[in-house]
Design an enzyme around this catalytic site. Sequence first.
Site, PDB file in Angstrom:
ATOM      1  N   PRO A  62       7.592   0.733  -6.693  1.00 51.69           N
ATOM      2  CA  PRO A  62       8.710  -0.054  -6.171  1.00 51.69           C
ATOM      3  C   PRO A  62       8.224  -1.370  -5.580  1.00 51.69           C
ATOM      4  O   PRO A  62       7.047  -1.489  -5.223  1.00 51.69           O
ATOM      5  CB  PRO A  62       9.306   0.838  -5.083  1.00 51.69           C
ATOM      6  CG  PRO A  62       8.419   1.996  -4.930  1.00 51.69           C
ATOM      7  CD  PRO A  62       7.405   2.003  -6.003  1.00 51.69           C
ATOM      8  N   GLY A  86       7.378  -4.381  -3.152  1.00 49.18           N
ATOM      9  CA  GLY A  86       6.964  -4.463  -1.758  1.00 49.18           C
ATOM     10  C   GLY A  86       5.944  -3.426  -1.346  1.00 49.18           C
ATOM     11  O   GLY A  86       5.595  -3.336  -0.179  1.00 49.18           O
ATOM     12  N   GLY A 108       2.860  -3.295  -2.535  1.00 52.46           N
ATOM     13  CA  GLY A 108       1.516  -3.850  -2.521  1.00 52.46           C
ATOM     14  C   GLY A 108       0.842  -4.020  -3.862  1.00 52.46           C
ATOM     15  O   GLY A 108      -0.390  -4.103  -3.909  1.00 52.46           O
ATOM     16  N   LYS A 109       1.594  -4.101  -4.942  1.00 54.75           N
ATOM     17  CA  LYS A 109       0.961  -4.277  -6.252  1.00 54.75           C
ATOM     18  C   LYS A 109       0.272  -5.639  -6.345  1.00 54.75           C
ATOM     19  O   LYS A 109      -0.899  -5.725  -6.713  1.00 54.75           O
ATOM     20  CB  LYS A 109       2.002  -4.132  -7.366  1.00 54.75           C
ATOM     21  CG  LYS A 109       2.620  -2.759  -7.409  1.00 54.75           C
ATOM     22  CD  LYS A 109       3.644  -2.633  -8.498  1.00 54.75           C
ATOM     23  CE  LYS A 109       4.820  -3.566  -8.327  1.00 54.75           C
ATOM     24  NZ  LYS A 109       5.619  -3.320  -7.110  1.00 54.75           N
ATOM     25  N   THR A 110       1.031  -6.678  -6.014  1.00 52.41           N
ATOM     26  CA  THR A 110       0.447  -8.010  -6.069  1.00 52.41           C
ATOM     27  C   THR A 110      -0.706  -8.128  -5.074  1.00 52.41           C
ATOM     28  O   THR A 110      -1.743  -8.718  -5.374  1.00 52.41           O
ATOM     29  CB  THR A 110       1.530  -9.066  -5.782  1.00 52.41           C
ATOM     30  OG1 THR A 110       2.637  -8.817  -6.641  1.00 52.41           O
ATOM     31  CG2 THR A 110       1.029 -10.454  -6.023  1.00 52.41           C
ATOM     32  N   GLU A 119      29.724   9.628  13.683  1.00 53.14           N
ATOM     33  CA  GLU A 119      28.263   9.661  13.800  1.00 53.14           C
ATOM     34  C   GLU A 119      27.806  10.873  14.609  1.00 53.14           C
ATOM     35  O   GLU A 119      26.825  11.531  14.254  1.00 53.14           O
ATOM     36  CB  GLU A 119      27.735   8.368  14.436  1.00 53.14           C
ATOM     37  CG  GLU A 119      28.007   7.102  13.630  1.00 53.14           C
ATOM     38  CD  GLU A 119      27.508   7.170  12.190  1.00 53.14           C
ATOM     39  OE1 GLU A 119      26.516   7.891  11.922  1.00 53.14           O
ATOM     40  OE2 GLU A 119      28.118   6.527  11.325  1.00 53.14           O
ATOM     41  N   HIS A 146      27.601  13.873  12.359  1.00 54.61           N
ATOM     42  CA  HIS A 146      26.343  13.986  11.599  1.00 54.61           C
ATOM     43  C   HIS A 146      25.252  14.586  12.488  1.00 54.61           C
ATOM     44  O   HIS A 146      24.534  15.513  12.096  1.00 54.61           O
ATOM     45  CB  HIS A 146      25.861  12.608  11.148  1.00 54.61           C
ATOM     46  CG  HIS A 146      26.640  11.991  10.025  1.00 54.61           C
ATOM     47  ND1 HIS A 146      26.857  12.624   8.832  1.00 54.61           N
ATOM     48  CD2 HIS A 146      27.230  10.769   9.916  1.00 54.61           C
ATOM     49  CE1 HIS A 146      27.551  11.820   8.023  1.00 54.61           C
ATOM     50  NE2 HIS A 146      27.806  10.692   8.666  1.00 54.61           N
ATOM     51  N   ASP A 178      28.538   8.570   2.523  1.00 57.61           N
ATOM     52  CA  ASP A 178      28.031   9.931   2.714  1.00 57.61           C
ATOM     53  C   ASP A 178      28.290  10.766   1.470  1.00 57.61           C
ATOM     54  O   ASP A 178      27.410  11.492   0.999  1.00 57.61           O
ATOM     55  CB  ASP A 178      28.752  10.606   3.897  1.00 57.61           C
ATOM     56  CG  ASP A 178      28.496   9.874   5.203  1.00 57.61           C
ATOM     57  OD1 ASP A 178      27.474   9.179   5.291  1.00 57.61           O
ATOM     58  OD2 ASP A 178      29.336  10.004   6.123  1.00 57.61           O
TER      59      ASP A 178
HETATM   60  P1  ADP Z   1       4.752  -5.849  -4.777  1.00 56.69           P
HETATM   61  O1  ADP Z   1       3.940  -6.783  -5.584  1.00 56.69           O
HETATM   62  O2  ADP Z   1       4.387  -4.409  -4.990  1.00 56.69           O
HETATM   63  O3  ADP Z   1       6.208  -6.060  -4.880  1.00 56.69           O
HETATM   64  P2  ADP Z   1       3.455  -7.189  -2.633  1.00 56.69           P
HETATM   65  O4  ADP Z   1       2.053  -6.879  -2.956  1.00 56.69           O
HETATM   66  O5  ADP Z   1       3.931  -8.527  -3.022  1.00 56.69           O
HETATM   67  O6  ADP Z   1       4.417  -6.092  -3.252  1.00 56.69           O
HETATM   68  O7  ADP Z   1       3.681  -6.931  -1.083  1.00 56.69           O
HETATM   69  C1  ADP Z   1       4.325  -7.853  -0.261  1.00 56.69           C
HETATM   70  C2  ADP Z   1       3.672  -7.901   1.092  1.00 56.69           C
HETATM   71  O8  ADP Z   1       3.869  -6.698   1.794  1.00 56.69           O
HETATM   72  C3  ADP Z   1       2.178  -8.073   1.005  1.00 56.69           C
HETATM   73  O9  ADP Z   1       1.829  -9.407   0.973  1.00 56.69           O
HETATM   74  C4  ADP Z   1       1.687  -7.392   2.266  1.00 56.69           C
HETATM   75  O10 ADP Z   1       1.722  -8.269   3.360  1.00 56.69           O
HETATM   76  C5  ADP Z   1       2.708  -6.314   2.488  1.00 56.69           C
HETATM   77  N1  ADP Z   1       2.222  -5.045   1.945  1.00 56.69           N
HETATM   78  C6  ADP Z   1       2.782  -4.369   0.918  1.00 56.69           C
HETATM   79  N2  ADP Z   1       2.112  -3.242   0.671  1.00 56.69           N
HETATM   80  C7  ADP Z   1       1.084  -3.196   1.535  1.00 56.69           C
HETATM   81  C8  ADP Z   1       0.019  -2.277   1.758  1.00 56.69           C
HETATM   82  N3  ADP Z   1      -0.113  -1.171   1.025  1.00 56.69           N
HETATM   83  N4  ADP Z   1      -0.861  -2.542   2.746  1.00 56.69           N
HETATM   84  C9  ADP Z   1      -0.732  -3.658   3.480  1.00 56.69           C
HETATM   85  N5  ADP Z   1       0.240  -4.557   3.317  1.00 56.69           N
HETATM   86  C10 ADP Z   1       1.151  -4.347   2.364  1.00 56.69           C
HETATM   87 ZN    ZN Z   2      28.638   8.989   7.812  1.00 59.87          ZN
HETATM   88 MG    MG Z   3       4.668  -8.363  -6.710  1.00 55.76          MG
END
Ligand code: ADP
Ligand code: ZN
Ligand code: MG
Length: 615
Positions: free
Chosen positions: A215, A217, A219-221, A436, A439, A511
């Site tokens: 997914p 965010g 950390g792939k990039t 709430e 829940h 929900d």
């Molecule tokens: P993706 O390419 O998977 O969408 P990014 O590598 O661009 O995600 O992540 C965005 C930012 O979130 C990174 O620059 C970093 O600051 C933070 N981040 C995401 N994953 C990690 C991780 N596993 N460890 C530390 N920081 C992370």
């Molecule tokens: Zn609810």
């Molecule tokens: Mg990316």
Amino acid sequence: MANGKNQKVKIKEFKLNFNLRNVFLIIFVFLFLVYAYRSISSEVKKALPEKSLTTIVKEIKQGKIKKVDVIDNKILIYYSNDKLAVTYKETADSFTKILQDNKVDLNRVEVNVKDTQGSSGLASIVGNLLPTILMVAFFIFLFRQAKGAQDSVFSFGQSKAKRFIKSMTKTTFKDVAGVDEAKSELEEIVDFLKHSEKYKKLGARTPKGVLLVGPSGCGKTLLAKAVAGEANVPFFSIAGSEFMEMLVGIGAARVRDLFDNAKKSSPSIIFIDEIDAIGRARSAGVMPAHDEREQTLNQILVEMDGFNPNEQVIVIAATNRGDLLDSALLRPGRFDRRIVVDYPDVEGRKAIAKIHALGKPFDSTVNWDKVAKRTVGFSGADLENMLNEAAIYAARSGRDKISGEDIEEAATKVKLGPEKKRLQSDMDKKLTAYHEAGHAIVSHFLLHTDPVHRISIVSRGMALGYTLIPPAKDKLHETKTHLLEQISVMMGGRAAEETIFNEVTTGAANDFDQATSIAKAMVIEYGMSDLGPINYGPTMDVTEWGKNYYEQSPVSQEMMAKIDEEVKKIITTGFAKAVDIIKTNREVLDKVAEQLIKKESLDGDEFEKIVGKKT
Ligand code: ADP
Ligand code: ZN
Ligand code: MG
């Protein structure tokens, strides 16, 4: 969107040309003005009082004139009293001869004959030709510009891959946490490139392609950057969308260029970010065949197949839509290593939070274990964002340290959006509070659920209120019992509304949505219903998924009806259980709702003070 980046580049290019053209225009205008001035000043000279040749001859005789300049047919007269005049003669005639013919004493006047074929002639030729020269130069300039633009069209074929060297990126594996498997696999690859002889000696084959799936965010990039920082080898990085150009065939040319460059500087790494922009399954039938994408994809495959075994070029690609990738990309010898970069677990979240907490001051109310537990479902990027928001909250309220409350607030904002300053009537508030509280109470009195972390009736984003019940432990397996209880908890809101007010609201739509998808998955995928352990839905195999998705479901009409029946049974049972809990615990429910109306938010401890400790 796909062309966004390139458009930006082109705009820049255009601006640059425009400036050059401006400079040229300024020079042109300047030269033109000089020329115009020249002609005007000669006009001025022409505007000197013109006298007849006869008068001049007479005046020379009278000794009024001290000097004459003869320029072609023009004669400039300098009077003794410093006045000027002009007269004309036939070009062929000699002025001296005219004077002699009129019996003028040549000693009375100084006659300067300017050489018209000499310097002044050249000057006048240049003067006359100047505008023409300028025009020609201007057109040559324009032509070159046009040609330049054409050249840059052809240079599109060259890849725009950025080349990183070690010193250029400071990111290392230390900056990545929570994705340990991915890290160790990539570490292996870095080692492979750094010490290739070691592997060659043992006859190990270089991996060709590594696919990072997960997914956004997570950390792939970031991982790829870390590879660049760690590996002491050239690193070429390009985003999938950058391949997409308006001209068909350019993407393929770019791929060729990129791979050529990488091979030239082997051992090296190529990183293709967001490869799904090109590598989408071709047979999915979602969109019409896209020639450009197809060609680019084919070129990548050709290049990867063309590596010879000791080429030492590794292609790393990243995507958050691994399910949509063309299966041809995933065949052995291509992206045969798949590394999943998933949401971090509790330990991972703690480690990531620690990384991004560096350099920020925190006070003693911050408990990192609690933060990690509370941030279920947060990606690395979410965590980074959260800590940044927390710092902003602290700064805004004039404190010099970030508190636990700041982090809590920031975490809620990151996931649910900013607080909405919506005007709520008392009745609205009361409804939300009971919903709430419903829940929370249902969750509290069920046996396998986790403790309530926070309840709030502050509306955020789409939600009027929220109840947070993060799992206390990461579970590898979900049990049927736990899933059923979760459904009951989701029904708790509506159950409270109905029981207390004998009225229902629209607030429970989300929900139901969640509860229904859990119930469906239980029946279709997990085999947790009376229909037995059979998968009734699309297969979960990611490489096949893209293909099958648009095919007719293999389930018969009767079976579908039965599935619906089972889903309904699960939901109604869950709802009945929720109503039951609400009714038997009406007293505490009232207390919780009352507190909620008063305070708007209750954290886990405050909630437990009212209802007692969760068993
Ligand atoms: P993706 O390419 O998977 O969408 P990014 O590598 O661009 O995600 O992540 C965005 C930012 O979130 C990174 O620059 C970093 O600051 C933070 N981040 C995401 N994953 C990690 C991780 N596993 N460890 C530390 N920081 C992370
Ligand atoms: Zn609810
Ligand atoms: Mg990316």
